[in-house]
Design a protein around this motif. Structure first.
Motif, PDB file in Angstrom:
ATOM      1  N   TYR A 131       0.823  -1.212   0.000  1.00  0.00           N
ATOM      2  CA  TYR A 131       0.000   0.000   0.000  1.00  0.00           C
ATOM      3  C   TYR A 131       0.859   1.264   0.000  1.00  0.00           C
ATOM      4  N   MET A 132       2.076   1.164   0.511  1.00  0.00           N
ATOM      5  CA  MET A 132       2.978   2.316   0.410  1.00  0.00           C
ATOM      6  C   MET A 132       3.378   2.538  -1.048  1.00  0.00           C
ATOM      7  N   ASP A 133       3.657   1.464  -1.783  1.00  0.00           N
ATOM      8  CA  ASP A 133       3.952   1.593  -3.217  1.00  0.00           C
ATOM      9  C   ASP A 133       2.775   2.244  -3.940  1.00  0.00           C
ATOM     10  N   ILE A 134       1.581   1.819  -3.582  1.00  0.00           N
ATOM     11  CA  ILE A 134       0.378   2.383  -4.213  1.00  0.00           C
ATOM     12  C   ILE A 134       0.235   3.855  -3.844  1.00  0.00           C
ATOM     13  N   ALA A 135       0.463   4.183  -2.582  1.00  0.00           N
ATOM     14  CA  ALA A 135       0.361   5.587  -2.147  1.00  0.00           C
ATOM     15  C   ALA A 135       1.330   6.463  -2.935  1.00  0.00           C
ATOM     16  N   HIS A 136       2.536   5.971  -3.150  1.00  0.00           N
ATOM     17  CA  HIS A 136       3.516   6.744  -3.935  1.00  0.00           C
ATOM     18  C   HIS A 136       3.076   6.867  -5.391  1.00  0.00           C
ATOM     19  N   GLY A 137       2.296   5.912  -5.876  1.00  0.00           N
ATOM     20  CA  GLY A 137       1.773   5.997  -7.232  1.00  0.00           C
ATOM     21  C   GLY A 137       0.683   7.051  -7.381  1.00  0.00           C
ATOM     22  N   PHE A 138      -0.061   7.291  -6.327  1.00  0.00           N
ATOM     23  CA  PHE A 138      -1.149   8.268  -6.375  1.00  0.00           C
ATOM     24  C   PHE A 138      -0.745   9.659  -5.900  1.00  0.00           C
ATOM     25  N   PHE A 139       0.233   9.735  -5.001  1.00  0.00           N
ATOM     26  CA  PHE A 139       0.540  11.009  -4.345  1.00  0.00           C
ATOM     27  C   PHE A 139       2.009  11.377  -4.458  1.00  0.00           C
ATOM     28  N   ASP A 140       2.261  12.686  -4.572  1.00  0.00           N
ATOM     29  CA  ASP A 140       3.621  13.211  -4.604  1.00  0.00           C
ATOM     30  C   ASP A 140       3.997  13.913  -3.301  1.00  0.00           C
ATOM     31  N   GLY A 141       3.017  14.223  -2.468  1.00  0.00           N
ATOM     32  CA  GLY A 141       3.267  15.015  -1.269  1.00  0.00           C
ATOM     33  C   GLY A 141       3.527  14.178  -0.036  1.00  0.00           C
ATOM     34  N   GLU A 142       2.967  14.617   1.074  1.00  0.00           N
ATOM     35  CA  GLU A 142       3.177  13.983   2.379  1.00  0.00           C
ATOM     36  C   GLU A 142       2.230  12.807   2.629  1.00  0.00           C
ATOM     37  N   GLU A 143       1.279  12.572   1.740  1.00  0.00           N
ATOM     38  CA  GLU A 143       0.279  11.531   1.956  1.00  0.00           C
ATOM     39  C   GLU A 143       0.892  10.143   2.177  1.00  0.00           C
TER      40      GLU A 143
END
Length: 167
Positions: A131-143
């Protein structure tokens, strides 16, 4: 309503694809007020796989996805929505409510929580990393950093035995 597309492909990782599709489907179900079953059906018929074209993540498709895992995650969130939301909310700061989060981030946290809660097929640390890989795919900021903190806290509560000190 079209769900947001992830920026990074899963390059032959069907379980990752299932998780990306689940986040997109949960976003779409919430944003469009659609039932999870209707969204699952739409994804299986129209968005998972190449479907005769070279369209990919940028077009909202998930080229490879483990369909049973995708369905399990989305159905797990739908079936246990109140409990999952309450559990996530308990791991947010007092000044943040679940409704205040970005809808994609909310979908990601729900999917991960459902997977952590729904069984031990996949180790908690692997779920967090996926899910961290996915988060980096969707977001560029602090998310992604925010998601990491919440997911780590959730995993340590839901699967405490996996984080217990080893002798």
């Amino acid at each position: 309503m079209k769900a947001p597309a992830a920026k990074r492909p899963n390059a032959g990782r069907p379980r990752t694809g299932a998780r990306v599709a689940a986040v997109q489907a949960l976003f779409q179900a919430e944003a469009g007020g659609e039932s999870p079953e209707a969204v699952i059906d739409q994804f299986v018929r129209h968005r998972i796989g190449t479907l005769g074209s070279d369209a990919g993540f940028e077009d909202g498709r998930v080229p490879q996805a483990d369909v049973p895992l995708f369905g399990k995650i989305v159905r797990g969130v739908a079936k246990n929505a109140e409990t999952i939301d309450a559990t996530i909310s308990a791991h947010l700061s007092a000044s943040w409510s679940l409704d205040r989060l970005d809808p994609v981030l909310r979908a990601l946290l729900r999917a991960a929580a459902a997977e952590l809660w729904g069984g031990t097929d996949t180790p908690a640390r692997v779920v967090i990393n996926e899910y961290m890989d996915i988060a980096h795919g969707f977001f560029d900021g602090e998310e992604p950093r925010f998601a990491n903190g919440v997911l780590d806290s959730l995993a340590r509560r839901m699967r405490a035995d996996e984080f217990a000190a080893r002798p």
